[in-house]
Design an enzyme around this catalytic site. Structure first.
Site, PDB file in Angstrom:
ATOM      1  CD  GLN A  33      -1.030  -0.752   3.704  1.00  0.00           C
ATOM      2  OE1 GLN A  33      -2.423  -0.672   3.621  1.00  0.00           O
ATOM      3  NE2 GLN A  33      -0.356  -1.214   4.546  1.00  0.00           N
ATOM      4  CE1 TYR A  81     -11.095   1.708  14.624  1.00  0.00           C
ATOM      5  CE2 TYR A  81      -8.869   1.709  15.118  1.00  0.00           C
ATOM      6  CZ  TYR A  81      -9.789   0.830  14.512  1.00  0.00           C
ATOM      7  OH  TYR A  81      -9.788   0.024  13.836  1.00  0.00           O
ATOM      8  CG  ASP A 106      -6.622  -1.086  13.988  1.00  0.00           C
ATOM      9  OD1 ASP A 106      -7.407  -0.701  13.629  1.00  0.00           O
ATOM     10  OD2 ASP A 106      -5.688  -0.650  14.923  1.00  0.00           O
ATOM     11  CG  ASP A 126     -11.816   2.056   5.337  1.00  0.00           C
ATOM     12  OD1 ASP A 126     -12.514   1.719   6.414  1.00  0.00           O
ATOM     13  OD2 ASP A 126     -11.221   3.106   5.146  1.00  0.00           O
ATOM     14  CE1 TYR A 170      -9.817   6.690  11.324  1.00  0.00           C
ATOM     15  CE2 TYR A 170     -11.083   5.766  13.036  1.00  0.00           C
ATOM     16  CZ  TYR A 170     -10.011   5.738  12.219  1.00  0.00           C
ATOM     17  OH  TYR A 170      -8.824   5.151  12.710  1.00  0.00           O
TER      18      TYR A 170
HETATM   19  N1  SPD Z   1     -11.828   4.488   7.278  1.00  0.00           N
HETATM   20  C1  SPD Z   1     -10.549   4.449   8.076  1.00  0.00           C
HETATM   21  C2  SPD Z   1     -10.764   3.066   9.064  1.00  0.00           C
HETATM   22  C3  SPD Z   1      -9.289   2.945   9.605  1.00  0.00           C
HETATM   23  C4  SPD Z   1      -9.101   1.663  10.628  1.00  0.00           C
HETATM   24  N2  SPD Z   1      -7.980   1.279  11.273  1.00  0.00           N
HETATM   25  C5  SPD Z   1      -7.099   2.443  11.825  1.00  0.00           C
HETATM   26  C6  SPD Z   1      -5.870   2.130  12.473  1.00  0.00           C
HETATM   27  C7  SPD Z   1      -5.801   2.942  13.582  1.00  0.00           C
HETATM   28  N3  SPD Z   1      -4.901   1.944  14.683  1.00  0.00           N
END
Ligand code: SPD
Length: 288
Positions: free
Chosen positions: A40, A70, A164, A167, A232
């Site tokens: 990526q 989060y 974790d 998307d 987000y």
């Molecule tokens: N839309 C973004 C979702 C990201 C989820 N993962 C984030 C990683 C943070 N540790």
């Protein structure tokens, strides 16, 4: 440095087919890192008002201003729902933020960590030491592997598994499919709990209902928690949870005072409140 199509006139804009017709823009001061890994495109920006920001394939993964909401909720909801979490698996989240939170639990004995892209870990260690400190914990064992394969190869090992993921486009796509959830279930000990990045009830209704259906079919209990995260898409994201026994929507253990004093988002009350959903989402998830 690779050219970045998401940056114009000092602003980074996140737009993605998963949330069509909207773009979140943050003012940036410096591009600190901009390279492609075998998996990526990895970028780190210094923003004007939100601290440093990590972006993968053009999608915001975290900013220093709100990452705590989060990481704390994705880690502490399943860990406090479990009466005695000792062996933990974290899949994805190469920034280390989830490990940082899991490591705050004194009862945890081992934290296996599986990430497909070692460059994310290296970049986090270089630019985001306040998250990458999660890797300093001696209970952490790092596996640079495909999380779907790793989960398939382990049976009956973990009390809690946290996914974790990014998307469901790019390397994270496989982590939203039923076979992966079957592997997660098999990797749990009796009474175990899984918690996965569950997308937004506003923007990703298909994804949220698909995950709820999968977990309802496979687990004894299933629930969805909602978290506020300003950077987000839509300002929110969810956690999809499955349990082989314990109630998910309430903490099973007391919150130690010294731990509570170090947290900024998670409390026992917000643990319960996160499962109270707006009426449309409640109906959506009740009528699968
Ligand atoms: N839309 C973004 C979702 C990201 C989820 N993962 C984030 C990683 C943070 N540790």
């Amino acid at each position: 440095m690779t050219h970045t199509r998401h940056v114009k006139d000092g602003w980074f804009s996140e737009n993605c087919p998963m949330w069509p017709g909207m773009a979140l823009s943050l003012e940036i001061e410096t591009i600190l890192y901009d390279e492609k890994s075998p998996f990526q495109h990895i970028q780190v920006f210094d923003t004007r008002h939100h601290g440093k920001m990590m972006v993968l394939d053009g999608i915001i993964q975290l900013t220093q201003s709100d990452e705590f909401s989060y990481q704390e909720m994705l880690a502490h909801i399943p860990l406090f729902a479990h009466p005695q979490p000792e062996n933990i698996l974290v899949i994805g989240g190469g920034d280390g933020g989830i490990l940082r939170e899991v490591g705050r639990h004194a009862c945890v004995k081992t934290m296996d960590f599986c990430e497909i892209d070692e460059m994310v870990i290296a970049v986090s260690k270089q630019f985001l030491p306040d998250l990458a400190c999660g890797f300093d914990d001696p209970r952490v064992n790092v596996f640079i592997r495909d999380g779907a394969v790793f989960a398939r190869e382990n049976t009956g090992v973990y009390d809690v598994i946290i996914v974790d993921s990014s998307d469901p486009i790019g390397p994270g796509e496989i982590l939203f499919k039923k076979p992966f959830y079957e592997s997660l279930k098999n990797a749990l000990k009796p009474g175990g709990i899984i918690a996965t990045q569950g997308e937004s009830i506003f923007l990703h209704k298909d994804c949220v209902t698909r995950l709820a259906k999968i977990t309802r079919e496979l687990f004894d209990r299933q629930a969805y928690a909602c978290i506020m995260v300003p950077t987000y898409p839509g300002g929110n994201i969810g956690i999809c949870l499955g349990s082989l026994g314990p109630e998910l929507t309430r903490p099973a253990r007391e919150m130690p005072a010294d731990l509570q004093s170090r947290l900024k988002y998670y409390t026992p009350r917000i643990h319960e409140a996160a499962f109270i959903l707006p009426r449309f989402a409640q109906i959506m998830l009740e009528t699968l």
